[in-house]
Write a protein that holds these residues in place. Structure first.
Motif, PDB file in Angstrom:
ATOM      1  N   ASP A 305     -28.198 -25.872   0.511  1.00 45.76           N
ATOM      2  CA  ASP A 305     -29.047 -24.799  -0.010  1.00 45.76           C
ATOM      3  C   ASP A 305     -28.202 -23.974  -0.977  1.00 45.76           C
ATOM      4  N   PRO A 319     -31.833 -16.354  -6.142  1.00 48.35           N
ATOM      5  CA  PRO A 319     -32.796 -17.245  -5.492  1.00 48.35           C
ATOM      6  C   PRO A 319     -32.121 -18.506  -4.993  1.00 48.35           C
ATOM      7  N   LEU A 321     -32.243 -22.506  -3.893  1.00 49.98           N
ATOM      8  CA  LEU A 321     -32.912 -23.799  -4.006  1.00 49.98           C
ATOM      9  C   LEU A 321     -32.547 -24.615  -2.768  1.00 49.98           C
ATOM     10  N   GLN A 322     -33.470 -24.685  -1.837  1.00 50.54           N
ATOM     11  CA  GLN A 322     -33.197 -25.381  -0.580  1.00 50.54           C
ATOM     12  C   GLN A 322     -33.222 -26.890  -0.775  1.00 50.54           C
ATOM     13  N   GLU A 335     -38.131 -26.007 -10.378  1.00 42.39           N
ATOM     14  CA  GLU A 335     -38.049 -24.976  -9.347  1.00 42.39           C
ATOM     15  C   GLU A 335     -37.198 -23.803  -9.816  1.00 42.39           C
ATOM     16  N   LEU A 339     -38.394 -19.906 -10.077  1.00 40.85           N
ATOM     17  CA  LEU A 339     -37.715 -18.848  -9.328  1.00 40.85           C
ATOM     18  C   LEU A 339     -37.138 -17.794 -10.261  1.00 40.85           C
ATOM     19  N   ARG A 342     -39.989 -15.547 -11.661  1.00 38.58           N
ATOM     20  CA  ARG A 342     -40.506 -14.597 -10.673  1.00 38.58           C
ATOM     21  C   ARG A 342     -39.450 -13.588 -10.250  1.00 38.58           C
ATOM     22  N   LEU A 348     -40.285 -12.294  -6.031  1.00 37.67           N
ATOM     23  CA  LEU A 348     -39.788 -13.245  -5.035  1.00 37.67           C
ATOM     24  C   LEU A 348     -40.006 -12.705  -3.627  1.00 37.67           C
ATOM     25  N   HIS A 351     -37.627 -14.748   1.774  1.00 40.38           N
ATOM     26  CA  HIS A 351     -37.065 -16.043   2.150  1.00 40.38           C
ATOM     27  C   HIS A 351     -36.635 -16.862   0.934  1.00 40.38           C
ATOM     28  N   GLU A 352     -37.037 -16.435  -0.282  1.00 36.29           N
ATOM     29  CA  GLU A 352     -36.673 -17.183  -1.480  1.00 36.29           C
ATOM     30  C   GLU A 352     -35.330 -16.737  -2.060  1.00 36.29           C
ATOM     31  N   TYR A 353     -34.813 -15.574  -1.637  1.00 37.66           N
ATOM     32  CA  TYR A 353     -33.515 -15.140  -2.147  1.00 37.66           C
ATOM     33  C   TYR A 353     -32.513 -14.853  -1.027  1.00 37.66           C
TER      34      TYR A 353
END
Length: 441
Positions: A305, A319, A321-322, A335, A339, A342, A348, A351-353
């Motif tokens: 991640d 952000p 990227l998992q 992706e 990200l 946004r 965001l 959970h996205e950052y």
């Protein structure tokens, strides 16, 4: 009993926020799931939903209020049959002082002397259980529990929806005090004494520049958080730095060929997309370096991640990227673009950052040749990426040639990754970028 609506913790690290806007007013009826307010955190403005149903009896915090601590009562919700007269504001730290004074002035002296002692005390802040969820209890029950030394998490409520009321705590037995508390306080005393001296205060700094023209810029939530976290990182994380030069000519040619083939699909890969993929695969090749610091242990992650720093007005986002190791370059590119867009709009979700074990900070597009990045805890490392520039290099056969060279610096948390392991990780990143076709195998 009226129910207090508390300032929510919209992320695990949130301690305070700005109540940007109320979406309801006093007297409005709300149901569970209805949007009632917009809360501005250090990273984004998020909508806040009601968790109970009822009527908004009183708004305690005006919209636009900054620095509202998490779990501070911001409004009061009334159930059927209740009115604003039922609201007990004595236990609310945010209740307006003026109404409280007026009520005190209007109360007859006889009534004042007859009031029970526990009613005169302020109710403690709404407690939380071990899982971080709020424990619902009436203000009077909280005051009695505090007086008796009761742990509300151990008491089962008999009120509506499990709410703890006076009857639940009146006969409950206090629990034995923990012996560890005094020891912990004693242990913390030397640490506090050894703390470094604070810098000059804001007033002291301002006095240094008396007579000079300047503009005072107020810190927003994001800037305050960045300042606190980076200070913490540099003071508490033992950084060390590893540097390598990476030749990009093979990657640039490969990227150009791929983009020609992907043009019909509207896909255009950037060098940064290859760097993300190279780091993700390197973390899989050197799994011991795919780790984070967790206070008293190290967590070794399975997936790669990867967080990427994105500059926005007034600060930055990272952000995440998992599962970057399993995604194609085109998927990573799409992706990352989403990200980043946004992030700049501050849209965001937490959970996205949050999360990730490794970060990338690329200042090459600004013409920076090389720099040292600060680790973003709890990450184990961050890669600082400089610009690719033409330089003379000595080839394997000893001949002088010109190549496009990119300087990178790996900042490493020595608690998580030792020197040799960090060197192995950086070498794996270099090998991936200098042999880009390997990343597609």
């Amino acid at each position: 009993m009226p129910t207090e609506i508390l300032m929510p913790a919209l992320s695990p690290t949130m301690e305070e926020g700005t109540l940007a806007k109320w979406l309801v007013k006093e007297g409005d009826t709300v149901s569970s799931g209805d949007l009632i307010a917009e809360i501005e955190t250090d990273k984004a403005t998020m909508e806040f939903e009601a968790v109970d149903e009822g009527t908004v009896g009183k708004i305690l915090i005006a919209e636009g209020s900054e620095g509202v601590k998490v779990n501070t009562p911001i409004a009061v919700l009334l159930e059927d049959g209740e009115s604003a007269d039922d609201i007990d504001t004595s236990g609310s730290s945010s209740a307006d002082a003026a109404p409280a004074k007026e009520a005190k002035a209007e109360a007859p002296a006889e009534a004042k002397s007859e009031a029970p002692k526990e009613e005169a005390k302020a109710a403690p802040a709404a407690p939380q259980g071990a899982d971080g969820n709020r424990i619902f209890a009436s203000p009077l029950a909280r005051r009695i529990a505090a007086d008796k030394g009761l742990d509300l998490a151990q008491i089962e409520g008999s009120g509506p929806k499990g709410r703890i009321v006076k009857a639940d705590v009146i006969d409950a037995k206090p629990q034995a005090a923990k012996e560890e508390a005094p020891k912990a306080e004693a242990a913390s005393a030397p640490a506090a004494a050894a703390a470094p001296a604070a810098g000059p205060s804001a007033d002291q700094v301002a006095r240094m520049y008396e007579g000079r023209e300047y503009e005072e810029v107020k810190l927003d939530g994001m800037r305050k958080t960045i300042a606190a976290r980076l200070t913490e990182a540099k003071q508490q994380v033992p950084h060390f730095y590893l540097r390598r030069d990476i030749q990009l000519d093979a990657l640039l040619k490969f990227r150009g060929d791929l983009n020609k083939q992907l043009d019909a699909r509207g896909v255009k890969l950037s060098v940064n997309d290859f760097i993300i993929k190279a780091c993700a695969l390197a973390l899989q090749s050197v799994p011991d370096a795919n780790a984070v610091w967790a206070g008293d242990r190290v967590l070794k992650m399975k997936a790669s991640d990867v967080a990427v720093a994105v500059a926005i007005e007034g600060g930055l986002f990272t952000p995440v990227l998992q599962d970057s190791d399993t995604k194609s370059l085109s998927a990573l590119s799409a992706e990352m673009k989403d990200l980043a867009a946004r992030a700049r709009d501050r849209k965001l979700a937490p959970h996205e950052y949050q999360g990730g074990s490794f970060a990338i900070s690329n200042l090459g597009m600004f013409g920076i040749d090389n720099f040292d990045a600060v680790i973003n805890p709890p990450h184990g490392a961050i890669l600082a990426v400089g610009a690719g520039v033409k330089k003379p290099v000595v080839g394997k056969d000893g001949e002088l040639a010109v190549a496009t060279v990119m300087s990178v610096t790996l900042s490493v948390d020595h608690r998580v990754i030792d020197g040799a392991l960090g060197a192995e990780l950086l070498n794996a990143i270099k090998e991936n970028l200098e042999n880009p076709m390997v990343m597609l195998a």
